[in-house]
Each structure stands twice: as C-alpha cells, then as structure tokens.
Design a protein around this motif. Structure first.
Motif, PDB file in Angstrom:
ATOM      1  N   LEU A 170      -6.831  55.140   4.449  1.00  0.00           N
ATOM      2  CA  LEU A 170      -6.958  54.947   5.861  1.00  0.00           C
ATOM      3  C   LEU A 170      -7.355  53.542   6.297  1.00  0.00           C
ATOM      4  O   LEU A 170      -7.067  52.772   7.266  1.00  0.00           O
ATOM      5  CB  LEU A 170      -8.104  55.740   6.343  1.00  0.00           C
ATOM      6  N   GLU A 171      -7.997  52.518   5.464  1.00  0.00           N
ATOM      7  CA  GLU A 171      -8.339  51.246   5.781  1.00  0.00           C
ATOM      8  C   GLU A 171      -6.949  50.407   5.749  1.00  0.00           C
ATOM      9  O   GLU A 171      -7.036  49.421   6.613  1.00  0.00           O
ATOM     10  CB  GLU A 171      -9.318  50.770   4.523  1.00  0.00           C
ATOM     11  N   LYS A 172      -6.210  50.530   5.027  1.00  0.00           N
ATOM     12  CA  LYS A 172      -4.845  49.910   4.964  1.00  0.00           C
ATOM     13  C   LYS A 172      -4.140  50.237   6.490  1.00  0.00           C
ATOM     14  O   LYS A 172      -3.657  49.238   7.176  1.00  0.00           O
ATOM     15  CB  LYS A 172      -3.994  50.479   3.894  1.00  0.00           C
ATOM     16  N   ILE A 173      -4.286  51.542   6.596  1.00  0.00           N
ATOM     17  CA  ILE A 173      -3.437  51.831   8.022  1.00  0.00           C
ATOM     18  C   ILE A 173      -4.245  51.336   9.078  1.00  0.00           C
ATOM     19  O   ILE A 173      -3.659  50.590  10.178  1.00  0.00           O
ATOM     20  CB  ILE A 173      -3.485  53.346   8.028  1.00  0.00           C
ATOM     21  N   TYR A 174      -5.608  51.336   9.291  1.00  0.00           N
ATOM     22  CA  TYR A 174      -6.322  50.601  10.109  1.00  0.00           C
ATOM     23  C   TYR A 174      -6.288  49.088  10.296  1.00  0.00           C
ATOM     24  O   TYR A 174      -6.288  48.601  11.307  1.00  0.00           O
ATOM     25  CB  TYR A 174      -7.781  51.084  10.295  1.00  0.00           C
ATOM     26  N   ARG A 175      -6.229  48.673   9.171  1.00  0.00           N
ATOM     27  CA  ARG A 175      -6.103  47.034   9.138  1.00  0.00           C
ATOM     28  C   ARG A 175      -4.739  46.772   9.868  1.00  0.00           C
ATOM     29  O   ARG A 175      -4.768  46.003  10.457  1.00  0.00           O
ATOM     30  CB  ARG A 175      -6.013  46.396   7.705  1.00  0.00           C
ATOM     31  N   CYS A 176      -3.702  47.466   9.794  1.00  0.00           N
ATOM     32  CA  CYS A 176      -2.328  46.987  10.362  1.00  0.00           C
ATOM     33  C   CYS A 176      -2.623  47.309  11.766  1.00  0.00           C
ATOM     34  O   CYS A 176      -2.044  46.299  12.295  1.00  0.00           O
ATOM     35  CB  CYS A 176      -1.570  48.191   9.666  1.00  0.00           C
ATOM     36  N   ILE A 177      -3.055  48.137  12.269  1.00  0.00           N
ATOM     37  CA  ILE A 177      -3.291  48.637  13.591  1.00  0.00           C
ATOM     38  C   ILE A 177      -4.050  47.404  14.290  1.00  0.00           C
ATOM     39  O   ILE A 177      -3.814  46.996  15.403  1.00  0.00           O
ATOM     40  CB  ILE A 177      -3.819  50.019  13.841  1.00  0.00           C
ATOM     41  N   GLN A 178      -5.139  47.208  13.818  1.00  0.00           N
ATOM     42  CA  GLN A 178      -5.995  46.079  14.229  1.00  0.00           C
ATOM     43  C   GLN A 178      -5.214  44.936  14.282  1.00  0.00           C
ATOM     44  O   GLN A 178      -5.253  44.101  15.058  1.00  0.00           O
ATOM     45  CB  GLN A 178      -7.297  45.995  13.104  1.00  0.00           C
ATOM     46  N   ILE A 179      -4.304  44.311  13.207  1.00  0.00           N
ATOM     47  CA  ILE A 179      -3.506  43.475  13.395  1.00  0.00           C
ATOM     48  C   ILE A 179      -2.567  43.125  14.433  1.00  0.00           C
ATOM     49  O   ILE A 179      -2.520  42.145  15.144  1.00  0.00           O
ATOM     50  CB  ILE A 179      -3.093  42.740  12.012  1.00  0.00           C
ATOM     51  N   GLU A 180      -2.094  44.354  14.588  1.00  0.00           N
ATOM     52  CA  GLU A 180      -1.126  44.212  15.550  1.00  0.00           C
ATOM     53  C   GLU A 180      -1.534  44.348  16.841  1.00  0.00           C
ATOM     54  O   GLU A 180      -0.969  43.451  17.849  1.00  0.00           O
ATOM     55  CB  GLU A 180      -0.105  45.568  15.323  1.00  0.00           C
ATOM     56  N   ALA A 181      -2.742  44.968  17.162  1.00  0.00           N
ATOM     57  CA  ALA A 181      -3.158  45.036  18.395  1.00  0.00           C
ATOM     58  C   ALA A 181      -3.828  43.685  18.751  1.00  0.00           C
ATOM     59  O   ALA A 181      -3.602  43.242  19.820  1.00  0.00           O
ATOM     60  CB  ALA A 181      -4.427  45.989  18.403  1.00  0.00           C
ATOM     61  N   GLU A 182      -4.430  42.938  17.654  1.00  0.00           N
ATOM     62  CA  GLU A 182      -4.709  41.455  17.981  1.00  0.00           C
ATOM     63  C   GLU A 182      -3.618  40.573  18.456  1.00  0.00           C
ATOM     64  O   GLU A 182      -3.838  39.646  19.200  1.00  0.00           O
ATOM     65  CB  GLU A 182      -5.497  40.980  16.745  1.00  0.00           C
ATOM     66  N   SER A 183      -2.520  40.550  17.650  1.00  0.00           N
ATOM     67  CA  SER A 183      -1.370  39.950  18.056  1.00  0.00           C
ATOM     68  C   SER A 183      -0.940  40.085  19.358  1.00  0.00           C
ATOM     69  O   SER A 183      -0.637  38.954  20.016  1.00  0.00           O
ATOM     70  CB  SER A 183      -0.153  40.208  17.042  1.00  0.00           C
ATOM     71  N   ILE A 184      -0.800  41.242  19.970  1.00  0.00           N
ATOM     72  CA  ILE A 184      -0.494  41.586  21.229  1.00  0.00           C
ATOM     73  C   ILE A 184      -1.739  40.996  22.143  1.00  0.00           C
ATOM     74  O   ILE A 184      -1.320  40.321  23.348  1.00  0.00           O
ATOM     75  CB  ILE A 184      -0.308  43.183  21.600  1.00  0.00           C
ATOM     76  N   ARG A 185      -3.061  41.049  21.684  1.00  0.00           N
ATOM     77  CA  ARG A 185      -4.076  40.744  22.961  1.00  0.00           C
ATOM     78  C   ARG A 185      -3.981  39.095  22.712  1.00  0.00           C
ATOM     79  O   ARG A 185      -4.323  38.672  24.043  1.00  0.00           O
ATOM     80  CB  ARG A 185      -5.270  40.881  22.093  1.00  0.00           C
ATOM     81  N   ARG A 186      -3.522  38.471  21.884  1.00  0.00           N
ATOM     82  CA  ARG A 186      -3.247  37.185  21.905  1.00  0.00           C
ATOM     83  C   ARG A 186      -2.166  36.507  22.894  1.00  0.00           C
ATOM     84  O   ARG A 186      -2.223  35.194  22.864  1.00  0.00           O
ATOM     85  CB  ARG A 186      -3.451  36.446  20.595  1.00  0.00           C
ATOM     86  N   LEU A 187      -1.342  37.233  23.159  1.00  0.00           N
ATOM     87  CA  LEU A 187      -0.069  36.735  23.561  1.00  0.00           C
ATOM     88  C   LEU A 187      -0.222  35.938  24.927  1.00  0.00           C
ATOM     89  O   LEU A 187       0.380  34.897  25.090  1.00  0.00           O
ATOM     90  CB  LEU A 187       0.854  37.711  23.922  1.00  0.00           C
ATOM     91  N   PRO A 188      -1.129  36.426  25.726  1.00  0.00           N
ATOM     92  CA  PRO A 188      -1.627  35.195  27.024  1.00  0.00           C
ATOM     93  C   PRO A 188      -1.912  34.071  26.664  1.00  0.00           C
ATOM     94  O   PRO A 188      -1.676  32.906  27.332  1.00  0.00           O
ATOM     95  CB  PRO A 188      -2.478  35.998  27.703  1.00  0.00           C
ATOM     96  N   GLU A 189      -2.512  33.999  25.437  1.00  0.00           N
ATOM     97  CA  GLU A 189      -2.903  32.653  24.974  1.00  0.00           C
ATOM     98  C   GLU A 189      -1.928  31.876  24.366  1.00  0.00           C
ATOM     99  O   GLU A 189      -1.860  30.590  24.479  1.00  0.00           O
ATOM    100  CB  GLU A 189      -4.229  32.999  24.081  1.00  0.00           C
ATOM    101  N   ILE A 190      -0.879  32.518  23.821  1.00  0.00           N
ATOM    102  CA  ILE A 190       0.131  31.851  23.013  1.00  0.00           C
ATOM    103  C   ILE A 190       1.356  31.499  23.814  1.00  0.00           C
ATOM    104  O   ILE A 190       1.945  30.455  23.618  1.00  0.00           O
ATOM    105  CB  ILE A 190       0.436  32.755  21.660  1.00  0.00           C
TER     106      ILE A 190
END
Length: 202
Positions: free
Chosen positions: A7-27
């Motif tokens: 579960l930790e591996k799965i949630y880590r992946c989701i968190q990284i992907e969510a953060e990647s999208i969240r940062r798009l307006p900055e990038i």
C-alpha cells in the motif's frame, strides 16, 4: 512484502503523480501554452496526433478530447503514417508529435512530410534540444521532476502531465469558442452524460 508495504508503494506513486500535476502551473511556459490554445482555436483543418508507447496513449486521449469539443482530431500510428497514412495530413492541418525525449525516430520520420505539406507542427516533449522540438513551429515543454518507478524511467507521471495539460487547454477552448450544451448533446447522446445533456435540454 507485507500488505502495508504494498500500500505504501501504491500511495507513494499516487502522491508523486499528483504532485507532478500540481506543479504544472509553475513549470509550463505560459507563452507556449497560450500559443498552443490559440493555434488549435484558429486552425482551419483537422488536428492529427502521433506518439509511441505511453505517448501514443496520451495522444489518443487528447484526440478524443478535442473531438468532444468539436475540434476534428485523430490519432495516427507512426508506422501507418509512413506507409501512406500521411496522406491524411493537409496544409491547413496541425500535426502534434508527442515524445518524452523528443527524439523518437518513428516520429522524427514524419517531420519531412509535415514540412513539405506546410502543415503546422507542434512538438511536445521535455527536451528543448531534441529533434522534434527544434523542428516544431511551436514547441510545448512538459517535464516532470521524477517518474514514480524505482528506475525513474516508466513514463507514468509524465504521461499524466501531458494529458492534464491538454485537458486544461480543451476546457479553455470550450470557453474561448463559446461551446454550448446543445453542441455537446449532438455529438454525445450516449451514456449517462448523454442522458444528462438531453434531460437538461428538454
């Protein structure tokens, strides 16, 4: 590996992907995003998208989203393109090539025909020094900090970032063009969405 570790591996992946999208307006480079939206709105022909692997999946999704807002678009398989499929590309069309590194040879092979036909070329990649980026009339840089996989190679976060960027462009285009529920109902009469649209128009 325990259930909790999985579960930790799965949630880590989701968190990284969510953060990647969240940062798009900055990038994202604002001028490139604006130019892409304006080019799609001003086009006189259709939009053809191409990509390989996960980029192909993103290209297919983008083509469908564009069709949903009455911008005629299609996905072209690179292998079919160089065996006659490029006949679908005409002077007033836009060709969008999506490649993470921007040097995918199957896509590079499409560039000469695009230039010869004088169609507009939009290149989407994370590498501004790539072949596709340099050949493009309009280059849209989409780059994420990292992929979730342990090798930092499997293109998951980056693929979602490309899809999210074009989703946002499509939503903006709906408002730029004054797209209506009535228009949407004509092309989307099926499924739950179609039922909601038709009920709203009764």
């Amino acid at each position: 590996m325990t259930d909790q570790e999985i579960l930790e591996k799965i949630y880590r992946c989701i968190q990284i992907e969510a953060e990647s999208i969240r940062r798009l307006p900055e990038i994202l480079e604002e001028a490139s995003v604006l130019d892409t939206a304006k080019a799609l709105m001003a086009r006189k022909g259709k939009v053809i998208l191409s990509g390989c692997g996960t980029s192909a999946m993103a290209a297919k999704k983008i083509a469908h989203s564009l069709c949903c807002i009455e911008i005629p678009a299609l996905f072209m398989t690179p292998s079919d393109a160089v065996h006659g499929g490029l006949g679908a590309l005409q002077e007033e069309d836009i060709l969008i090539l999506i490649s993470k590194d921007g040097n995918t040879q199957e896509l590079v092979n499409l560039i000469p025909a695009c230039k010869s036909k004088r169609a507009m070329l939009i290149g989407v990649s994370e590498n501004p020094d790539s072949t596709i980026a340099k050949a493009a009339d309009l280059y849209l840089k989409i780059k994420v900090e990292q992929e979730p996989c342990c090798f930092n190679m499997l293109a998951t976060a980056s693929t979602l970032a490309v899809i999210a960027t074009f989703d946002a462009i499509c939503i903006a285009l709906m408002q730029m063009t004054g797209y209506t529920r009535e228009q949407f109902a004509v092309i989307h009469p099926g499924g739950a969405v179609g039922q909601r649209l038709l009920h709203h128009l009764e």
